[in-house]
Write an enzyme that holds these catalytic residues in place. Structure first.
Site: not given
Ligand code: ARG
Length: 464
Positions: A297, A163, A284, A290
């Site tokens: 992804e 969970h 980025s 970043k």
């Protein structure tokens, strides 16, 4: 009759009184995506021609001419000199037309006792079979890379989650081995699927078979098919083998996607369990700080495409009457896209597995939060004679106390712990440590370093 047209589209033109429009030509043509089957198309044509000659349906000279022509065509394709023509619709007609240009009548005899319907079904099966063999090898490489990562981390402790909450301590090696298992089942699925891919449709001709005395088993042997498709209608019409392959591929991508999700979470600065080598990440354009995990992804995103391809093929097949329908030409783009995506993803993930830096300190610090050893305390009480449900209750109260005091179970004094059960003694602290917890799970499939090392050797043995 438009004479120019009848010259151009020899496969069926005499029947027609007007040419198709350019738009229809473009709409119906598949050559610009099915030409990747050129080499299997040639392979299948040669096997067919060899059989025709062995059966005295064409002459040995015709076969020799066909072989010679196909050799030239293969060279032209390899050299990028073959001119693919939209007018000739698909890979099959393009190659046949060129063959006839090169060797004359023998080229026109190649299609005896055959149809594009059984031809294309054969080509796809050969293409999928080769792709399966390729992917099975890539899965092996990937699993070997994961085993290396697991081996280096057979004692690295991190929290296991259920969970998305800290559950129990595990080793990172054990976590990685979970994926080794998944990709192992993916391999089994492909190997199983291969058996049903590996059957020969040729000989079914358009749908009903042919009046020529063909020898299908001979062609099957030449092309290394395990058996022939036993019903000609089924042979030309079903693409279930491709659907099965796409389902297996969707599961591979689903596993890659789950791993991607974890890599992304682990790499997030808030978690900081791992770093992924720079070559798999991008920055980025606006935020200088970043470093984004682009590869995982994208893999997660591409899984959507591969799942979609499976649905596309299922939907394509559904409600098609027997036998062949042109709908089936639409099987190729989803199928090829699936093959390309899985191959690229596996190759890049194999490389990336070697580019993962494990931050063991962050993992350990996280495992020390969230009462990861609460189950160990309950088990400890059970071993001292308390029924499990009572032990569970006692530990729940202890955890509640820890929450109130903002401390870990192992931070409580023996006196305090004893308030929750008088069975607790000084030896309790051994089970409350992370090392004690993982070492205790010492059975087949457990997270104890000893078991993890054994599991790694087991899989290595299989992969040797
Ligand atoms: N390009 C076609 C396909 O991919 C080949 C079979 C064509 N057969 C036909 N009857 N039009 O399915």
């Amino acid at each position: 009759m438009t004479s120019q047209f009848s010259k151009k589209s020899e496969a069926w033109s005499a029947r027609f009184s007007e040419p198709v429009s350019d738009l229809v030509k473009r709409y119906t043509a598949s050559v610009f995506f099915d030409n990747r089957m050129a080499s299997v198309d040639i392979q299948a044509s040669l096997a067919h021609a060899e059989m025709l000659s062995a059966q005295n349906i064409i002459s040995p000279q015709d076969y020799a001419d066909i072989e010679r022509g196909m050799r030239i065509i293969s060279e032209e394709i390899a050299a990028g000199q073959f001119v693919w023509q939209l007018d000739l619709e698909d890979v099959h007609l393009n190659i046949e037309k060129r063959l006839t240009e090169l060797v004359g009548d023998a080229g026109k005899r190649l299609h005896t006792g055959r149809s594009r319907n059984d031809q294309v079904a054969t080509d796809i099966r050969l293409y999928v079979r080769a792709s399966i063999d390729n992917i099975v090898e890539l899965l092996r490489d990937f699993r070997l890379a994961l085993l290396d990562l697991a081996e280096k981390n057979s004692e690295t402790i991190l929290p296991g989650f259920t969970h998305m909450q800290v559950a129990q301590p595990i080793t990172f090696g054990h976590h990685i081995l979970a994926y080794v298992e998944m990709f192992g089942r993916d391999t089994e699925r492909l190997i199983d699927c291969r058996k049903r891919v590996n059957r020969l449709p040729l000989g079914a001709a358009a749908l009903a078979g042919t009046s020529f005395p063909i020898d299908r088993e001979r062609v099957a042997r030449t092309l290394q098919f395990e058996e022939v498709c036993f019903n000609s209608l089924d042979a030309v019409s079903d693409r279930d083998f491709a659907i099965e392959f796409c389902a297996a591929a969707a599961l591979i991508m689903t596993h890659i996607s789950r791993m991607s999700e974890e890599l992304i979470i682990w790499m997030s600065p808030r978690v900081g369990f791992i770093d992924i080598a720079d070559r798999f990440c991008t920055g980025s354009s606006i935020m200088p700080q970043k470093k984004n995990p682009d590869v995982p992804e994208l893999a997660r995103g591409k899984t959507g495409r591969v799942n979609g391809n499976l649905i596309a093929l299922l939907t394509l097949m559904k409600a098609q009457p027997l036998a062949y329908n042109k709908d089936n030409q639409e099987d190729k783009e989803p199928l090829f896209d699936t093959i390309d995506t899985v191959i690229d993803s596996l190759r890049i993930f194999t490389d990336m597995a070697g580019g993962i830096t494990v931050k063991a300190d962050a993992m350990r610090a996280a495992a020390l939060q969230g009462y990861a050893t609460a189950t160990d305390l309950a088990d400890y009480l059970v071993k001292k004679g308390l029924p499990f449900r009572d032990a569970h209750e006692a530990v729940a109260l202890a955890v509640r106390n820890c929450v109130a005091l903002n401390c870990d179970l192992s931070d409580m004094s023996l006196d305090t712990l004893q308030q929750f059960s008088n069975l607790i003694e000084a030896d309790v602290f051994a089970v409350l440590t992370l090392e004690g917890s993982i070492a205790a799970r010492d059975h087949l499939g457990g997270t104890a370093p000893k078991q993890v090392k054994w599991a790694i050797q087991r899989v290595r043995g299989i992969l040797q």
